[in-house]
Design a protein around this motif. Structure first.
Motif, short mmCIF file in Angstrom:
data_model
loop_
_atom_site.label_atom_id
_atom_site.label_comp_id
_atom_site.label_asym_id
_atom_site.label_seq_id
_atom_site.Cartn_x
_atom_site.Cartn_y
_atom_site.Cartn_z
N ARG A 28 6.35 72.74 23.63
CA ARG A 28 5.59 72.21 24.77
C ARG A 28 4.71 71.03 24.36
NH1 ARG A 28 9.08 74.91 26.30
NH2 ARG A 28 8.99 76.70 27.74
N GLY A 29 5.08 70.37 23.28
CA GLY A 29 4.27 69.27 22.78
C GLY A 29 3.24 69.77 21.79
N GLY A 30 2.62 68.86 21.07
CA GLY A 30 1.64 69.26 20.08
C GLY A 30 0.97 68.05 19.47
N GLY A 31 0.62 68.15 18.20
CA GLY A 31 -0.04 67.04 17.51
C GLY A 31 0.93 66.28 16.63
N GLY A 32 0.42 65.35 15.87
CA GLY A 32 1.24 64.60 14.92
C GLY A 32 2.40 63.88 15.58
N VAL A 33 3.57 63.91 14.92
CA VAL A 33 4.77 63.27 15.44
C VAL A 33 5.14 63.83 16.81
CG1 VAL A 33 7.25 62.97 15.07
CG2 VAL A 33 5.67 62.70 13.17
#
Length: 304
Positions: A28-33
């Motif tokens: 569901r999306g997140g941080g970084g790339v």
């Protein structure tokens, strides 16, 4: 044959068939790339993630979605192991690359761009992350024409590019092991460093024909024995080059102790491509060969 190259840049601007996203299990999306790809690609990627992965994605697995507003055609999502949380099985990280390339083949992608999976917030040691990426991509034998390892950080890019060059030495040593397995026990190896310390060298000889030898230096990059050996070369292809360059070498099956010793040496070399050194300026080989110059890790000298 697939080519593998190092690229300094932003994976979200890669105008290619597929980019690989270092996602998390929730998908569901997140941080970084992961966050950067969702931001650049827009909400269409998240909608496709929800539709295609209602229960998320397992660590080591991969799947695809639209690329939304990105210049790529597809996003291949994979979930890397979290080294910082104790997920330290190299095989799972290898699976991320293998499964991503399988998915790329499924959608018909010819060019694929990867980040260094798990090397960011998942804290996989960078050297190990790079060598795992190279070996997993080489071992996958995918149908894609080109794989790009993309690093936004300049130092990471330099390290990837250097590792690709030095992998030729690893592939040569793997070619020797392949010939040993076929019974060419008199093939001997002497690896070391040039006086400058900048180049890794390998001398291959036939123990029964001291006048015959193959010399390799990493300064020649992929040139070896009248052919080309790079990160994507298979051991049997390297073996063929060696046999062509040492025409008097025959299968004798008469030095199993040396063959076992060499197999053990490669087991120490392969995980992080820590190249062996048996000669260098001011180096005492009496204590054994060093695995990775300056590491202090010694491997017993070869049996006579």
């Amino acid at each position: 044959m697939t080519t593998l190259v190092a690229v300094h840049g932003d994976i979200t601007t890669e105008a290619t068939d597929a980019i690989v996203n270092a996602a998390n299990n929730a998908m569901r999306g997140g941080g970084g790339v992961d966050g950067a790809i969702h931001r650049a690609g827009g909400p269409e990627i998240l909608r496709d993630c929800i539709a295609r992965f209602p229960n998320g994605l397992a660590t080591g697995d991969a799947g695809w979605t639209t690329a939304g507003a990105l210049p790529a055609r597809w996003v291949v999502h994979t979930v890397g192991p979290n080294f910082g949380a104790g997920q330290r099985d190299r095989g799972i990280l290898e699976s991320c690359y293998r499964r991503s390339l399988e998915v790329a083949d499924e959608v018909g992608a010819r060019r694929v761009s990867f980040p260094l999976i798990s090397a960011g917030i998942y804290a996989w040691p960078r050297r190990a992350a790079i060598t795992t990426a190279i070996d997993a991509i080489a071992g996958a034998r995918a149908a894609v024409d080109e794989v790009r390892l993309v690093a936004r950080d300049e130092s990471a890019h330099r390290e990837i590019a250097s590792a690709l060059v030095m992998t030729t030495s690893v592939r040569i040593l793997q070619g020797v092991r392949e010939l040993h397995r076929r019974g060419f026990h008199r093939l001997r190896v002497s690896p070391g460093l040039a006086p400058s310390g900048l180049y890794h060298r390998i001398v291959l000889t036939d123990a029964a024909d001291p006048d015959g030898a193959i010399h390799y230096t990493s300064g020649a990059e992929t040139e070896f024995a009248g052919g080309t050996v790079d990160a994507m070369s298979a051991p049997h292809d390297v073996a063929a080059l060696i046999l062509r360059a040492l025409p008097r070498l025959v299968a004798t099956h008469d030095a199993p102790e040396y063959v076992a010793w060499f197999a053990g040496l490669l087991a120490a070399v392969e995980p992080e491509h820590a190249l062996p050194v048996s000669f260098a300026d001011y180096f005492d080989a009496g204590a054994g060969w060093e695995i990775g110059w300056g590491s202090g890790l010694r491997y017993p000298a070869p049996p006579r």
